[in-house]
Motif scaffolding. Structure first.
Motif, PDB file in Angstrom:
ATOM      1  N   VAL A   1       0.852  -1.183   0.000  1.00 42.63           N
ATOM      2  CA  VAL A   1       0.000   0.000   0.000  1.00 42.63           C
ATOM      3  C   VAL A   1       0.891   1.238   0.000  1.00 42.63           C
ATOM      4  CG1 VAL A   1      -1.752   1.277   1.287  1.00 42.63           C
ATOM      5  CG2 VAL A   1      -1.822  -1.227   1.232  1.00 42.63           C
ATOM      6  N   LEU A   2       0.721   2.081  -1.016  1.00 36.61           N
ATOM      7  CA  LEU A   2       1.477   3.327  -1.173  1.00 36.61           C
ATOM      8  C   LEU A   2       0.488   4.474  -1.158  1.00 36.61           C
ATOM      9  CD1 LEU A   2       4.046   4.984  -1.943  1.00 36.61           C
ATOM     10  CD2 LEU A   2       3.541   4.406  -4.326  1.00 36.61           C
ATOM     11  N   LYS A   3       0.674   5.425  -0.217  1.00 32.99           N
ATOM     12  CA  LYS A   3      -0.250   6.550  -0.083  1.00 32.99           C
ATOM     13  C   LYS A   3       0.503   7.872  -0.013  1.00 32.99           C
ATOM     14  CE  LYS A   3      -3.385   3.882   2.843  1.00 32.99           C
ATOM     15  NZ  LYS A   3      -3.940   3.816   4.194  1.00 32.99           N
ATOM     16  N   PRO A   4       0.781   8.490  -1.152  1.00 39.26           N
ATOM     17  CA  PRO A   4       1.346   9.842  -1.091  1.00 39.26           C
ATOM     18  C   PRO A   4       0.237  10.848  -0.799  1.00 39.26           C
ATOM     19  CG  PRO A   4       1.342   9.009  -3.347  1.00 39.26           C
ATOM     20  CD  PRO A   4       0.740   7.951  -2.479  1.00 39.26           C
TER      21      PRO A   4
ATOM     22  N   ARG B   1       4.254   0.370   9.278  1.00 37.26           N
ATOM     23  CA  ARG B   1       3.803   1.575   8.580  1.00 37.26           C
ATOM     24  C   ARG B   1       4.981   2.541   8.497  1.00 37.26           C
ATOM     25  NH1 ARG B   1      -1.316   4.659   8.000  1.00 37.26           N
ATOM     26  NH2 ARG B   1      -0.668   6.813   7.689  1.00 37.26           N
ATOM     27  N   TYR B   2       5.381   2.850   7.277  1.00 36.27           N
ATOM     28  CA  TYR B   2       6.478   3.782   7.028  1.00 36.27           C
ATOM     29  C   TYR B   2       5.905   5.135   6.641  1.00 36.27           C
ATOM     30  CZ  TYR B   2       9.617  -0.225   6.804  1.00 36.27           C
ATOM     31  OH  TYR B   2      10.341  -1.351   7.108  1.00 36.27           O
ATOM     32  N   CYS B   3       6.642   6.182   6.996  1.00 36.56           N
ATOM     33  CA  CYS B   3       6.251   7.528   6.595  1.00 36.56           C
ATOM     34  C   CYS B   3       7.515   8.315   6.282  1.00 36.56           C
ATOM     35  CB  CYS B   3       5.470   8.216   7.715  1.00 36.56           C
ATOM     36  SG  CYS B   3       4.888   9.877   7.270  1.00 36.56           S
TER      37      CYS B   3
ATOM     38  N   ARG C   1       9.340   4.389  10.989  1.00 35.65           N
ATOM     39  CA  ARG C   1       8.664   3.088  10.921  1.00 35.65           C
ATOM     40  C   ARG C   1       7.854   2.972  12.205  1.00 35.65           C
ATOM     41  NH1 ARG C   1      11.330  -0.665  13.324  1.00 35.65           N
ATOM     42  NH2 ARG C   1      13.270  -0.363  12.207  1.00 35.65           N
ATOM     43  N   ASP C   2       6.550   2.887  12.072  1.00 37.00           N
ATOM     44  CA  ASP C   2       5.658   2.813  13.225  1.00 37.00           C
ATOM     45  C   ASP C   2       5.946   3.927  14.231  1.00 37.00           C
ATOM     46  OD1 ASP C   2       4.405   0.549  12.150  1.00 37.00           O
ATOM     47  OD2 ASP C   2       5.888  -0.784  13.061  1.00 37.00           O
ATOM     48  N   GLY C   3       6.234   5.120  13.703  1.00 33.23           N
ATOM     49  CA  GLY C   3       6.457   6.294  14.536  1.00 33.23           C
ATOM     50  C   GLY C   3       7.880   6.470  15.038  1.00 33.23           C
TER      51      GLY C   3
END
Length: 171
Positions: free
Chosen positions: A71-74, A94-96, A109-111
């Motif tokens: 899942v890629l969400k820009p 979850r990466y950001c 990664r996960d905050g």
């Protein structure tokens, strides 16, 4: 995919990493110690010249890690730095990647803050890993791919407002 004109990147933790872009259509990241990542843009999408991969619309993007779709969400990329974040869900994490200064973006990664990336949205990516943090091969693969596909950094909102007001004033 075209052969890259840039030599492999020497990552301090994972050795040589190669980032290849095929215009604004496809991007690949690979290296001996990391999983292979590919990001592709649907050719039916309208091309955004400001985005290396050509769009920030998730419905026109596909990302795989080691051949598995993720899942890629820009985010849309409007005014605030945070609006340029890019989220990825992979292997239960979850990466950001989110801009945190003018030239760089923070990877979490996960905050947990893992490190900072710098790239103009090209095949040259610089990663600075934080010490005393468990950095995994997937962290590097995701970070390099997102930094190359979407670029890093961003002006704070107050600078953008000053630039906008300055541009609107008569010369």
């Amino acid at each position: 995919m075209k052969d890259t004109s840039h030599p492999p990147i020497g990552d301090t933790l994972f050795g040589e990493i190669t980032v290849r872009q095929d215009g604004q259509e496809r991007l690949e990241v690979e290296g001996e110690g990391i999983p292979r990542v590919a990001i592709e843009r649907d050719l039916e999408s309208e091309v955004d010249p400001q985005t290396a991969i050509g769009t920030r619309d998730p419905s026109f993007l596909a990302m795989t890690i080691d051949g598995r779709e993720v899942v890629l969400k820009p985010a849309k990329g409007r005014f605030a730095r945070r609006s340029y974040r890019v989220d990825v869900e992979y292997d239960g994490a979850r990466y950001c990647l989110v801009p945190d200064s003018v030239p760089s973006s923070r990877l979490t990664r996960d905050g947990t803050h893992l490190g900072d990336f710098m790239s103009d949205g090209d095949e040259i990516v610089i990663a600075e890993w934080l010490p005393d943090v468990d950095i995994r091969p997937a962290d590097a693969a995701v970070g390099y791919a997102l930094a190359s596909a979407f670029g890093t950094g961003g002006q704070p909102m107050w600078m953008m407002l000053v630039d906008g007001v300055s541009a609107a004033l008569p010369s």
